[in-house]
Motif scaffolding. Structure first.
Motif, short mmCIF file in Angstrom:
data_model
loop_
_atom_site.label_atom_id
_atom_site.label_comp_id
_atom_site.label_asym_id
_atom_site.label_seq_id
_atom_site.Cartn_x
_atom_site.Cartn_y
_atom_site.Cartn_z
N LYS A 25 63.07 9.49 53.65
CA LYS A 25 62.82 9.86 55.05
C LYS A 25 62.91 11.37 55.25
N ALA A 26 63.97 11.95 54.70
CA ALA A 26 64.20 13.39 54.90
C ALA A 26 63.12 14.22 54.19
N LEU A 27 62.73 13.79 52.99
CA LEU A 27 61.72 14.55 52.24
C LEU A 27 60.39 14.57 52.97
N LYS A 28 60.06 13.43 53.59
CA LYS A 28 58.76 13.31 54.28
C LYS A 28 58.63 14.31 55.43
N LYS A 75 55.25 14.84 45.63
CA LYS A 75 54.19 15.85 45.46
C LYS A 75 54.45 16.99 46.42
N VAL A 76 54.52 18.20 45.89
CA VAL A 76 54.78 19.37 46.74
C VAL A 76 53.61 20.35 46.65
N GLU A 119 62.69 27.72 42.12
CA GLU A 119 63.55 28.13 43.24
C GLU A 119 64.78 27.24 43.35
N LEU A 120 64.61 25.95 43.06
CA LEU A 120 65.79 25.07 43.05
C LEU A 120 66.73 25.47 41.93
N MET A 121 66.15 25.83 40.80
CA MET A 121 66.97 26.23 39.66
C MET A 121 67.79 27.46 40.00
N GLN A 158 69.01 20.60 51.79
CA GLN A 158 69.25 21.89 52.44
C GLN A 158 68.48 22.98 51.71
N ALA A 159 68.57 22.97 50.40
CA ALA A 159 67.88 23.98 49.60
C ALA A 159 66.37 23.89 49.80
N LEU A 160 65.83 22.68 49.84
CA LEU A 160 64.39 22.52 50.02
C LEU A 160 63.94 23.01 51.39
N LYS A 161 64.80 22.78 52.39
CA LYS A 161 64.48 23.24 53.75
C LYS A 161 64.37 24.74 53.79
N GLU A 162 65.20 25.41 53.01
CA GLU A 162 65.26 26.88 53.08
C GLU A 162 64.24 27.56 52.19
#
Ligand SMILES: *Cc1c(COP(=O)(O)O)cnc(C)c1O
Length: 350
Positions: free
Chosen positions: A277-280, A299-300, A309-311, A345-349
């Motif tokens: 849900k959050a990823l969508k 898929k991004v 960037e996550l790394m 949180q990291a993906l949001k930023e």
């Protein structure tokens, strides 16, 4: 695909001739199986330590407990050093090097083709459909008289979905050869395992593992379920003491605590649904594929960049963007609630 005329398959006609005709190694523990007081038959060190004796080569105590839990006979179980061991042994038992083939569906788990290549066995590939299901029409164009083993992975890695049961059954019914269904992620789905269909399909091998839901990846213990005839072939060619004493003991302990596994699974599934849900909702996410496993394929916009960037944030996911049909996809394992929050949180930023 229609090589199977009826329901009868003589496994011995499928086994490689050298394997069929060879005499297996007979260990001290094979030759004497009862209880004795003085063991001077295996050149072990007589001074007691927890591990001075060789383990049970066929792991009967573990198999008896597992048989009860799974609703099969102990003779229908093979245990190995991870599922990787039976994946390899099946190829070595049934495929003649430089002559025979396995068939895999792409994209899927990488070990099937690696084990085939090490054994000089040809790999035939059939693409999954765009919703990552079996393409039955494509099978006959790809397989031929050299095809001895078909590997299906359900729920599939890295796509996360179950393959449709009807199509798996079609493959089982129509193919005169071994059909392996890798169910490493079966605990994370409501879909039914094929483990209780062994009596119906003499060519079926079901693989499961202690590495995922059971939380024991570090132990290295994999399971294969099949007819006693197929299991006997795998036992014939395995290393005599392929599962050590410590692993057998810890597996018994784990099997005494099925409830703990189930509560982990419940938590992980709940977290998975939240994660989907959050990823969508995230702008960088183009698609979240439905998952029956403990991971999601996403898929991004730019998988490589997202991965880097996550790394940088010290969060590691799997970049699957070079995998067939997985362009710009990353695979995210479901972690603890805290870990999942941190990822989101990291993906949001980004
Ligand atoms: C993780 C995984 C396994 C497990 O392999 P082990 O050798 O048992 O750790 C098997 N198959 C698939 C598809 C997997 O993803």
């Amino acid at each position: 695909m229609s090589r199977r005329a009826n329901n009868f398959i003589d496994i011995n006609t499928l086994v490689r001739k050298n394997v069929l005709n060879m005499k297996p190694y007979s260990s001290a523990r094979d030759e004497f199986k009862g209880e004795a007081e003085v063991y001077l038959d295996a050149n072990e060190n007589p001074y007691p330590s927890p591990y001075n004796r060789y383990p049970d080569p066929l792991q009967w105590r573990v198999k008896e407990k597992l048989a009860e839990i799974k609703g099969v006979q102990p003779e229908q179980i093979f245990l190995g050093n991870g599922s990787d061991e039976p994946i390899d042994l099946i190829i070595r038992a049934f495929c003649e090097p430089n002559q025979d083939s396995i068939l895999i569906t792409e994209p899927t788990y990488g070990m099937y083709s690696v084990c085939a290549e090490v054994n000089a066995v040809n790999v035939q590939q059939v693409l999954l459909t765009h919703d990552f299901d079996i393409d039955l029409d494509a099978f006959p164009k790809t397989f031929d008289a050299t095809t001895k083993v078909i590997y299906l992975c359900s729920p599939n890695n890295p796509t996360g979905n179950l393959l449709s049961r009807d199509k798996i059954v079609e493959v089982l019914k129509r193919f005169y050869g071994i059909v392996v269904i890798d169910e490493a992620y079966i605990d994370f789905t409501k879909g039914k395992s094929f483990v209780n269909e062994l009596d119906k399909y003499p060519n079926l091998v079901v693989l499961q593992t202690f590495s995922k839901a059971w939380g024991l990846a570090g132990l290295r213990l994999g399971m294969a379920f099949a007819s006693p005839e197929i299991i006997a072939v795998l036992n014939k060619i395995k290393y005599p003491y392929n599962v050590n004493i410590r692993t057998q003991d810890l597996a018994l302990e784990a099997l005494d605590n099925v409830a703990r596994k189930e509560s982990w699974v419940e938590e992980i599934i709940e977290e998975r649904e939240e994660m989907v849900k959050a990823l969508k909702k995230l702008p960088i996410v183009d698609k979240v594929y439905p998952s029956d496993a403990n991971f999601v394929l996403v898929k991004v916009k730019d998988a490589h960049q997202t991965y880097r960037e996550l790394m940088d944030q010290k969060i590691i996911v799997r970049d699957r963007s070079k995998v067939t049909l997985c362009y710009n996809c990353i695979r995210i394992t479901i972690g603890t609630p805290e870990e999942n929050k941190r990822l989101l949180q990291a993906l949001k930023e980004l």
